[in-house]
Design a protein around this motif. Structure first.
Motif, PDB file in Angstrom:
ATOM      1  N   ARG A 195       0.829  -1.204   0.000  1.00 14.78           N
ATOM      2  CA  ARG A 195       0.000   0.000   0.000  1.00 14.78           C
ATOM      3  C   ARG A 195       0.867   1.259   0.000  1.00 14.78           C
ATOM      4  O   ARG A 195       2.032   1.225   0.419  1.00 14.78           O
ATOM      5  N   THR A 204     -11.746   8.968  -8.390  1.00 14.55           N
ATOM      6  CA  THR A 204     -10.629   9.290  -9.259  1.00 14.55           C
ATOM      7  C   THR A 204     -11.185   9.947 -10.522  1.00 14.55           C
ATOM      8  O   THR A 204     -12.353   9.752 -10.872  1.00 14.55           O
ATOM      9  N   ARG A 233     -13.459   6.033 -10.935  1.00 13.29           N
ATOM     10  CA  ARG A 233     -13.586   5.141  -9.773  1.00 13.29           C
ATOM     11  C   ARG A 233     -14.306   5.884  -8.655  1.00 13.29           C
ATOM     12  O   ARG A 233     -14.006   7.040  -8.361  1.00 13.29           O
ATOM     13  N   LEU A 259     -15.764   5.151  -4.633  1.00 16.85           N
ATOM     14  CA  LEU A 259     -15.898   4.241  -3.506  1.00 16.85           C
ATOM     15  C   LEU A 259     -16.378   5.012  -2.282  1.00 16.85           C
ATOM     16  O   LEU A 259     -15.601   5.693  -1.615  1.00 16.85           O
ATOM     17  N   GLN A 287     -10.292  -0.721   2.984  1.00 15.29           N
ATOM     18  CA  GLN A 287     -10.858  -0.744   1.633  1.00 15.29           C
ATOM     19  C   GLN A 287     -10.220   0.321   0.750  1.00 15.29           C
ATOM     20  O   GLN A 287      -9.821   0.053  -0.389  1.00 15.29           O
ATOM     21  N   LEU A 288     -10.140   1.537   1.272  1.00 16.52           N
ATOM     22  CA  LEU A 288      -9.607   2.645   0.481  1.00 16.52           C
ATOM     23  C   LEU A 288      -8.120   2.447   0.174  1.00 16.52           C
ATOM     24  O   LEU A 288      -7.666   2.748  -0.934  1.00 16.52           O
ATOM     25  N   ASP A 317      -6.586  -0.388  -0.143  1.00 17.29           N
ATOM     26  CA  ASP A 317      -6.446  -1.433  -1.158  1.00 17.29           C
ATOM     27  C   ASP A 317      -6.715  -0.885  -2.552  1.00 17.29           C
ATOM     28  O   ASP A 317      -6.068  -1.279  -3.525  1.00 17.29           O
ATOM     29  N   VAL A 318      -7.676   0.038  -2.664  1.00 19.27           N
ATOM     30  CA  VAL A 318      -7.939   0.675  -3.957  1.00 19.27           C
ATOM     31  C   VAL A 318      -6.729   1.508  -4.378  1.00 19.27           C
ATOM     32  O   VAL A 318      -6.294   1.460  -5.539  1.00 19.27           O
ATOM     33  N   GLU A 342      -3.717  -0.234  -6.014  1.00 18.95           N
ATOM     34  CA  GLU A 342      -3.760  -0.636  -7.420  1.00 18.95           C
ATOM     35  C   GLU A 342      -3.996   0.516  -8.381  1.00 18.95           C
ATOM     36  O   GLU A 342      -3.911   0.322  -9.595  1.00 18.95           O
ATOM     37  N   VAL A 343      -4.327   1.714  -7.903  1.00 24.52           N
ATOM     38  CA  VAL A 343      -4.717   2.793  -8.806  1.00 24.52           C
ATOM     39  C   VAL A 343      -3.559   3.163  -9.735  1.00 24.52           C
ATOM     40  O   VAL A 343      -2.396   3.192  -9.328  1.00 24.52           O
TER      41      VAL A 343
END
Length: 384
Positions: A157, A270, A274, A276, A287-288, A290-291, A294-295
Motif C-alpha cells: 500500500r 478518481t 472510480r 468508492l 478498503q480505500l 487497497d484501492v 492498485e490505482v
C-alpha cells in the motif's frame, strides 16, 4: 534438466578434447574428454531425483506500506524415509524480481522453517510465486527446476503519513426533514437492519433478524452530524508525472486514512471514474488503501457523478491545473461546504504548467502547493 553455462562449456569440450587427442595422438586429451564426460554423467545422476518434500509458504503480513519489510515464511518438510539432499528454492515475484533460499539437507520426517524478505520498494498488488525448487550438481553443470506450491498476493500500500482529519463542514439535521438514501450512520436513530460486514460493532447485532434470516444482521443507525469527507484523486497522465503521481497517491492515502479512522463518512473518487463511498472506521480505511494500492494513471475529467453524497469537505489532489479544470471545479464548489485544492509536484497548482500558484476562478477554495507528500501533509495539518 537444464545445462548451465558451465555445463554447456564442458559438454562442448568433450568432443573437442577427444578429437584433438585422436588427431595428435595425445592420450592426455582423450583422458580429459573422459573426465568431462564422467562429470556430466555424475551431474545427471545427482539431479535426476526429484525432491520428495512438501513446501508451504506464508506471508507475514500480506498487507504492508511501501518500504515496510514484508517477510515470507517457508516450511519445508521431508516426506520420505530417506535423507533428502539440499536444494535451492527460488521465489518469483512480479516485476522480474526473485528471492533465493538455500534449503539444507533434511532427515526423514524433518521440517525446517526459512524466512526471507520480499521487495516492497514499489506500490502495487504483487503476485508472489510459484516457488521453484532447483537441484544442481556439485560441479554446477546441470540444474533441474521444479514448480512447487501455489501463489500468494502481497498488497504493498502507499505510505499513510500522520494527517489530521478535516474539522470543517456543516452538520446535517435529518430531523428537519426525511432522511436521504445516503443517510449517515452512528447515532441512536434506527434507520434499517442490514447484513453484517467486517468492522461492524458486535453490540449492534440484531439477534431476532439474525435468527429469521440465518445470517448475521446489524442495526443501521443515522447520525445527522457525522462529518463528510470526499477526496478526488487526479489520475490524468498529463497532470502529474510518474514520480509526482506516487506522491499524490501517498497524500490521498494519508487524508482518507485520517478521515475514516476519525469516524467520518468518506468517499474517494478518481478522475478516471472510480467511486468508492464508505461509512468510516478501520474497515473503510483498509478498503480505500487497497484501492489506492492498485490505482494507475488514466485519462478522465475532474467531475463528480450526478448521484451520490454531497456536502462536507471536498479535497482534490492534483497537479498542473488548466483553465477548463478550474471551470469544472467551480461548478462543484456549491455542492460542498468547503473545498481544498492540493497540488503536488514541481509546479504545484501551476496554471498551464508555468508554476503560477493559485485557484482563481474557484471562489472560496483553499489551495495547498507542495513538492512532495511529506510537505503536502504538513501544510494540510496546518489548516485542517
Amino acid at each position: 534438466m537444464r545445462l548451465t553455462r558451465r555445463g554447456w562449456a564442458v559438454a562442448a569440450a568433450i568432443p573437442l578434447a577427444y578429437g584433438i587427442g585422436e588427431w595428435a595422438g595425445y592420450p592426455f586429451f582423450r583422458a580429459l574428454a573422459g573426465i568431462a564426460l564422467g562429470a556430466v554423467l555424475a551431474a545427471v545422476l545427482t539431479t535426476v531425483r526429484r525432491p520428495d518434500v512438501t513446501v508451504r509458504r506464508e506471508l507475514e503480513p500480506d498487507h504492508v506500506e511501501r518500504g515496510t519489510p514484508a517477510l515470507a515464511r517457508l516450511l519445508v518438510s521431508n516426506n520420505g524415509d530417506r535423507r533428502q539432499p539440499g536444494f535451492t528454492a527460488r521465489e518469483r515475484v512480479e516485476r522480474g524480481e526473485s528471492v533465493t533460499v538455500a534449503v539444507r539437507p533434511l532427515s526423514p520426517g524433518e521440517e525446517a522453517p526459512y524466512h526471507y524478505e520480499l521487495p516492497t520498494s514499489a506500490r502495487g498488488k504483487l503476485t508472489v510465486g510459484p516457488l521453484v525448487l532447483e537441484r544442481s550438481d556439485p560441479f554446477g553443470l546441470l540444474r533441474r527446476p521444479l514448480p512447487a506450491g501455489d501463489t500468494a498476493t502481497l498488497w504493498v500500500r502507499p505510505k499513510a503519513r500522520a494527517a489530521r482529519a478535516w474539522s470543517g463542514g456543516h452538520p446535517r439535521h435529518h430531523h428537519e426533514g426525511h432522511t436521504t438514501d445516503d443517510a449517515l450512520r452512528g447515532s441512536a436513530d434506527l434507520r434499517d437492519v442490514r447484513p453484517y460486514v467486517l468492522g461492524d460493532e458486535v453490540r449492534q447485532l440484531h439477534w431476532k433478524a439474525t435468527a429469521r434470516t440465518g445470517q448475521l444482521m446489524v442495526r443501521d443507525y443515522v447520525d445527522p452530524e457525522q462529518p463528510r469527507f470526499t477526496l478526488m484523486l487526479d489520475t490524468r497522465p498529463k497532470v502529474l508525472s510518474d514520480k509526482e503521481f506516487e506522491e499524490a497517491v501517498e497524500v490521498a492515502a494519508s487524508l482518507v486514512t485520517a478521515s475514516t479512522m476519525a469516524g467520518h463518512r468518506c468517499r474517494m473518487l478518481t478522475s478516471a471514474g472510480r467511486d468508492l463511498p464508505t461509512s468510516g472506521g478501520a474497515h473503510a480505511a483498509r478498503q480505500l488503501l487497497d484501492v489506492l494500492c492498485e490505482v494507475q494513471q488514466a485519462p478522465g475529467v475532474l467531475a463528480l457523478p450526478k448521484s451520490g453524497s454531497e456536502g462536507g469537505c471536498l479535497v482534490v489532489v492534483t497537479g498542473r491545473l488548466r483553465a477548463p479544470d478550474l471551470r469544472e471545479l467551480a461548478a462543484l464548489r456549491p455542492r460542498f461546504a468547503s473545498m481544498v485544492l492540493l497540488g503536488v509536484g514541481t509546479h504545484g497548482l501551476g496554471m498551464q504548467g508555468l508554476g503560477v500558484h493559485g485557484v482563481d476562478g474557484v471562489p472560496g477554495a483553499r489551495a495547498i502547493s507542495a513538492a512532495d507528500a511529506g510537505e503536502a501533509v504538513r501544510r494540510w495539518n496546518a489548516i485542517a
